[in-house]
Design a protein around this motif. Structure first.
Motif, PDB file in Angstrom:
ATOM      1  N   LEU A   6      46.517  36.005  34.204  1.00  0.00           N
ATOM      2  CA  LEU A   6      45.833  35.394  35.684  1.00  0.00           C
ATOM      3  C   LEU A   6      44.574  36.619  35.987  1.00  0.00           C
ATOM      4  N   ILE A   7      44.361  37.777  35.279  1.00  0.00           N
ATOM      5  CA  ILE A   7      43.176  38.436  35.163  1.00  0.00           C
ATOM      6  C   ILE A   7      42.081  38.016  34.764  1.00  0.00           C
ATOM      7  N   LEU A   8      42.481  37.329  33.555  1.00  0.00           N
ATOM      8  CA  LEU A   8      41.245  36.588  32.973  1.00  0.00           C
ATOM      9  C   LEU A   8      40.911  35.318  33.772  1.00  0.00           C
ATOM     10  N   ALA A   9      41.940  34.720  34.534  1.00  0.00           N
ATOM     11  CA  ALA A   9      41.602  33.630  35.421  1.00  0.00           C
ATOM     12  C   ALA A   9      40.792  34.047  36.531  1.00  0.00           C
ATOM     13  N   ALA A  10      41.211  35.338  37.140  1.00  0.00           N
ATOM     14  CA  ALA A  10      40.219  35.905  38.124  1.00  0.00           C
ATOM     15  C   ALA A  10      38.844  36.101  37.855  1.00  0.00           C
ATOM     16  N   VAL A  11      38.635  36.682  36.383  1.00  0.00           N
ATOM     17  CA  VAL A  11      37.274  36.590  35.756  1.00  0.00           C
ATOM     18  C   VAL A  11      36.421  35.388  35.956  1.00  0.00           C
ATOM     19  N   PHE A  12      37.040  34.374  35.243  1.00  0.00           N
ATOM     20  CA  PHE A  12      36.569  33.193  35.137  1.00  0.00           C
ATOM     21  C   PHE A  12      36.233  32.680  36.479  1.00  0.00           C
ATOM     22  N   SER A  13      37.092  32.906  37.562  1.00  0.00           N
ATOM     23  CA  SER A  13      36.845  32.330  38.789  1.00  0.00           C
ATOM     24  C   SER A  13      35.586  32.766  39.549  1.00  0.00           C
ATOM     25  N   ARG A  14      35.217  33.784  38.951  1.00  0.00           N
ATOM     26  CA  ARG A  14      34.299  34.565  39.612  1.00  0.00           C
ATOM     27  C   ARG A  14      32.799  34.150  38.713  1.00  0.00           C
ATOM     28  N   ILE A  15      32.924  33.925  37.554  1.00  0.00           N
ATOM     29  CA  ILE A  15      31.603  33.721  36.796  1.00  0.00           C
ATOM     30  C   ILE A  15      31.141  32.004  36.651  1.00  0.00           C
ATOM     31  N   LEU A  39      51.666  51.036  36.237  1.00  0.00           N
ATOM     32  CA  LEU A  39      50.437  51.558  36.851  1.00  0.00           C
ATOM     33  C   LEU A  39      49.515  51.879  35.954  1.00  0.00           C
ATOM     34  N   ARG A  40      50.006  52.634  34.813  1.00  0.00           N
ATOM     35  CA  ARG A  40      49.239  53.165  33.884  1.00  0.00           C
ATOM     36  C   ARG A  40      48.209  52.052  33.269  1.00  0.00           C
ATOM     37  N   GLN A  41      48.160  50.997  33.401  1.00  0.00           N
ATOM     38  CA  GLN A  41      47.409  50.033  32.843  1.00  0.00           C
ATOM     39  C   GLN A  41      46.475  49.455  34.049  1.00  0.00           C
ATOM     40  N   ALA A  42      46.516  50.006  35.175  1.00  0.00           N
ATOM     41  CA  ALA A  42      45.866  49.685  36.322  1.00  0.00           C
ATOM     42  C   ALA A  42      44.313  49.573  35.961  1.00  0.00           C
ATOM     43  N   TRP A  43      43.832  50.334  34.873  1.00  0.00           N
ATOM     44  CA  TRP A  43      42.374  50.557  34.667  1.00  0.00           C
ATOM     45  C   TRP A  43      42.122  49.124  33.655  1.00  0.00           C
ATOM     46  N   ILE A  44      42.821  48.422  33.304  1.00  0.00           N
ATOM     47  CA  ILE A  44      42.509  47.239  32.531  1.00  0.00           C
ATOM     48  C   ILE A  44      41.741  46.158  33.698  1.00  0.00           C
ATOM     49  N   PRO A  45      42.442  45.782  34.715  1.00  0.00           N
ATOM     50  CA  PRO A  45      41.844  44.749  35.579  1.00  0.00           C
ATOM     51  C   PRO A  45      40.489  45.313  36.374  1.00  0.00           C
ATOM     52  N   VAL A  46      40.576  46.619  36.558  1.00  0.00           N
ATOM     53  CA  VAL A  46      39.383  47.240  37.232  1.00  0.00           C
ATOM     54  C   VAL A  46      38.494  47.255  36.512  1.00  0.00           C
ATOM     55  N   LEU A  47      38.547  47.453  35.124  1.00  0.00           N
ATOM     56  CA  LEU A  47      37.490  47.604  34.174  1.00  0.00           C
ATOM     57  C   LEU A  47      36.871  46.141  33.830  1.00  0.00           C
ATOM     58  N   LEU A  48      37.706  45.153  33.965  1.00  0.00           N
ATOM     59  CA  LEU A  48      37.327  43.898  33.742  1.00  0.00           C
ATOM     60  C   LEU A  48      36.623  43.288  34.814  1.00  0.00           C
ATOM     61  N   MET A  49      37.052  43.507  36.208  1.00  0.00           N
ATOM     62  CA  MET A  49      36.475  43.295  37.284  1.00  0.00           C
ATOM     63  C   MET A  49      34.948  43.820  37.447  1.00  0.00           C
ATOM     64  N   ALA A  50      35.007  45.210  36.978  1.00  0.00           N
ATOM     65  CA  ALA A  50      33.593  46.067  36.905  1.00  0.00           C
ATOM     66  C   ALA A  50      32.562  45.353  36.065  1.00  0.00           C
ATOM     67  N   ALA A  51      33.058  44.989  35.072  1.00  0.00           N
ATOM     68  CA  ALA A  51      32.311  44.225  33.843  1.00  0.00           C
ATOM     69  C   ALA A  51      31.822  42.681  34.627  1.00  0.00           C
ATOM     70  N   THR A  52      32.686  42.411  35.069  1.00  0.00           N
ATOM     71  CA  THR A  52      32.327  41.082  35.834  1.00  0.00           C
ATOM     72  C   THR A  52      31.073  41.143  36.852  1.00  0.00           C
TER      73      THR A  52
END
Length: 175
Positions: A6-15, A39-52
């Motif tokens: 779903l995070i990858l879908a979020a990235v693609f929905s933006r680009i 919660l220790r994995q919260a950096w993953i979607p934040v990093l992907l959205m920041a990269a986007t």
């Protein structure tokens, strides 16, 4: 696994090119990730959205990138993952999902448009200018609220519906 997808879908929905004023899977994806992953994995979607954000700013829009311009947005991404963790961890109810959707979308609307008003010359720095800024953003807010509700609703509702359907079928076949 589904939270990552779903995070990858979020990235693609933006680009992906689209003309839907802010109709993306970002809010729902961040809430779902927070509700399903530690919660220790919260950096993953934040990093992907920041990269986007970086990709969109430099390549899609052709602007220069300044990280300080995105700190508030990146903080919001992390906050929504935490919100999902706090409100939707375990067995979320429709009311909790609805509340998280409302909080996520409304907080982004309030914070991002205040930042636009205070940090740019687009609107006069008066109460009337602030009201104009928020009024101009209402179509974006509506679509963000709808897309966040749709994505989060489907992400949480489809597995629940499938589980109930499977339980009904097993009861019928046992009878």
């Amino acid at each position: 696994m589904s939270a990552y997808l779903l995070i990858l879908a979020a990235v693609f929905s933006r680009i992906m090119p689209h003309s839907w004023l802010n109709f993306t899977a970002v809010g729902g994806g961040l809430l779902f990730f927070g509700g399903r992953r530690p919660l220790r994995q919260a950096w993953i979607p934040v990093l992907l959205m920041a990269a986007t954000d970086y990709y969109l700013t430099t390549f899609a829009y052709g602007y220069s990138f300044h990280a300080q311009d995105y700190l508030l947005t990146w903080t919001w991404y992390a906050a929504v993952v935490i919100l999902g963790h706090l409100m939707l961890r375990g067995r979320p109810s429709p009311a909790r999902v609805g509340g998280a959707v409302l909080l996520a979308s409304t907080s982004f609307f309030a914070i991002s448009n205040y930042a636009v008003w205070i940090g740019s010359l687009l609107y006069p720095h008066t109460l009337s200018g602030l009201a104009t800024c928020y009024a101009a953003a209402l179509p974006f807010y509506r679509n963000d609220l709808l897309s966040t509700a749709l994505v989060a609703g489907l992400a949480y509702g489809l597995p629940e519906a499938a589980s109930r359907l499977a339980a009904q079928r097993s009861v019928r076949s046992a009878a």
